[in-house]
Write an enzyme that holds these catalytic residues in place. Structure first.
Site, mmCIF file in Angstrom:
data_model
loop_
_atom_site.group_PDB
_atom_site.id
_atom_site.type_symbol
_atom_site.label_atom_id
_atom_site.label_comp_id
_atom_site.label_asym_id
_atom_site.label_seq_id
_atom_site.Cartn_x
_atom_site.Cartn_y
_atom_site.Cartn_z
ATOM 1 N N HIS A 18 0.841 -1.385 -0.145
ATOM 2 C CA HIS A 18 -0.384 0.095 0.132
ATOM 3 C C HIS A 18 0.423 0.888 0.226
ATOM 4 O O HIS A 18 2.199 1.480 0.305
ATOM 5 C CB HIS A 18 -0.911 0.126 1.080
ATOM 6 C CG HIS A 18 -2.227 -0.824 1.022
ATOM 7 N ND1 HIS A 18 -2.056 -2.265 1.225
ATOM 8 C CD2 HIS A 18 -3.677 -0.776 0.231
ATOM 9 C CE1 HIS A 18 -3.557 -2.404 1.638
ATOM 10 N NE2 HIS A 18 -4.289 -2.276 0.137
ATOM 11 N N LYS A 32 -0.177 5.278 4.770
ATOM 12 C CA LYS A 32 -1.355 4.221 5.069
ATOM 13 C C LYS A 32 -0.801 3.801 6.700
ATOM 14 O O LYS A 32 -0.182 3.380 6.915
ATOM 15 C CB LYS A 32 -1.488 2.914 4.570
ATOM 16 C CG LYS A 32 -2.568 1.896 4.964
ATOM 17 C CD LYS A 32 -3.126 0.266 4.415
ATOM 18 C CE LYS A 32 -4.451 -0.456 4.988
ATOM 19 N NZ LYS A 32 -4.946 -0.120 5.069
#
Ligand code: NAD
Length: 266
Positions: free
Chosen positions: A153, A157
């Protein structure tokens, strides 16, 4: 007849995308735009907020008219309150909000005695198909295949591993009778490095602006099978929520999820 749609959290990241995509879709007519009472967009026309031109739909704090279906992407406490109002007004509701506690999940179940409630922590159709497949593959291949889950990600995040990676592990555990709480190995280093038979390895990478990638690898001596999902845009979640909303209209009261919609329930 277009489906009358209400959006709770309409000025949020997901609410805005859902509203914009619903506006482009002739199957939907936006009739309620709801935001928190102290939001600066209160009273502003939703179309103007989104740069779509005037829609004659002022943003309000409560349900001013009865839509055919509501979509909620907010925060858990608001979701539970909104569900109370939806239950009173008998409006089916799609919930995308994540992080609901077990007590709040019980409240969803209670509301679903009176209205149709759809809840999916990941609204991507592709990810939900992957949830289904990983369990089947793990069961078919059996114990001699080492399972490693990796996810990538963006650098912003906050949590790791992703909720989706954990759900992939949960699905594998459910399909193979493994104990989720004791069989996950998060990364490997030092004395803990050697692979424990039967454990599921979990690895999180954080880099650049990657929206979300998940791979489940099943390896034994001589071969590897990999199942992967790559999100190209956050719109997959908004499109999934709209698909769920259209599907939910006219359904009997009950608690539904994406595997019901995809007809993948065992
Ligand atoms: P966000 O913070 O951008 O949006 C949330 C919105 O809810 C904000 O505009 C906020 O003002 C509004 N809100 C707060 N209190 C409210 C109230 N009382 N009434 C009405 N609106 C209120 O967040 P986001 O990125 O849009 O995500 C929202 C939720 O959806 C999070 O829980 C997130 O994890 C989840 N999410 C789920 C999926 C999925 O596929 N299920 C995908 C993305 C995000």
């Amino acid at each position: 007849m277009a489906i009358k749609l209400g959006i709770i959290g309409c000025a949020g990241r997901m609410g805005r995308r859902i509203a914009s995509l619903a506006h482009e879709d002739q199957n939907f007519s936006l009739t309620c735009a709801i935001e928190r009472p102290d939001h600066p967009a209160q009273g502003v026309d939703l179309g103007e907020l989104l740069g779509l031109g005037k829609l004659d739909l002022p943003i309000r704090a409560t349900l001013a008219s009865k839509p055919d279906v509501l979509i909620d992407f907010t925060i858990p406490q608001v979701t539970i309150e909104a569900l109370g109002a939806a239950r009173k007004a008998a409006v089916p509701t799609v919930i995308g909000t994540t992080g609901l506690s077990s007590e709040q999940l019980v409240k969803l179940k209670e509301a679903s005695e009176d209205i149709a409630v759809f809840h999916a922590a990941n609204m991507s159709l592709g990810v939900n198909v992957l949830f289904h497949l990983v369990g089947q593959v793990a069961r078919a291949l059996g114990d001699d295949y080492d399972i490693e889950i990796s996810e990538t990600h963006h650098r912003f995040k906050k949590d790791a591993p992703s909720g989706t990676a954990l759900e992939l592990a949960r699905q594998i555990c459910a399909a193979t009778n493994k104990d989720f709480d004791s069989c996950i190995t998060h990364g490997r280093s030092g004395a803990q490095a050697p692979r424990k038979p039967g454990n599921i390895g979990m690895h999180a990478r954080r880099q650049g602006d990657v929206i979300g990638e998940h791979t489940v690898a099943f390896s034994t001596l001589g071969e590897t099978v990999e199942l992967s999902h790559k999100a190209h845009s956050r719109d997959i979640f908004a499109r999934g929520a709209l698909r769920a909303a259209a599907w939910l209209v006219g359904k009997e009261p009950g608690l539904y999820d994406m595997l019901d919609l995809l007809e993948l329930k065992k």
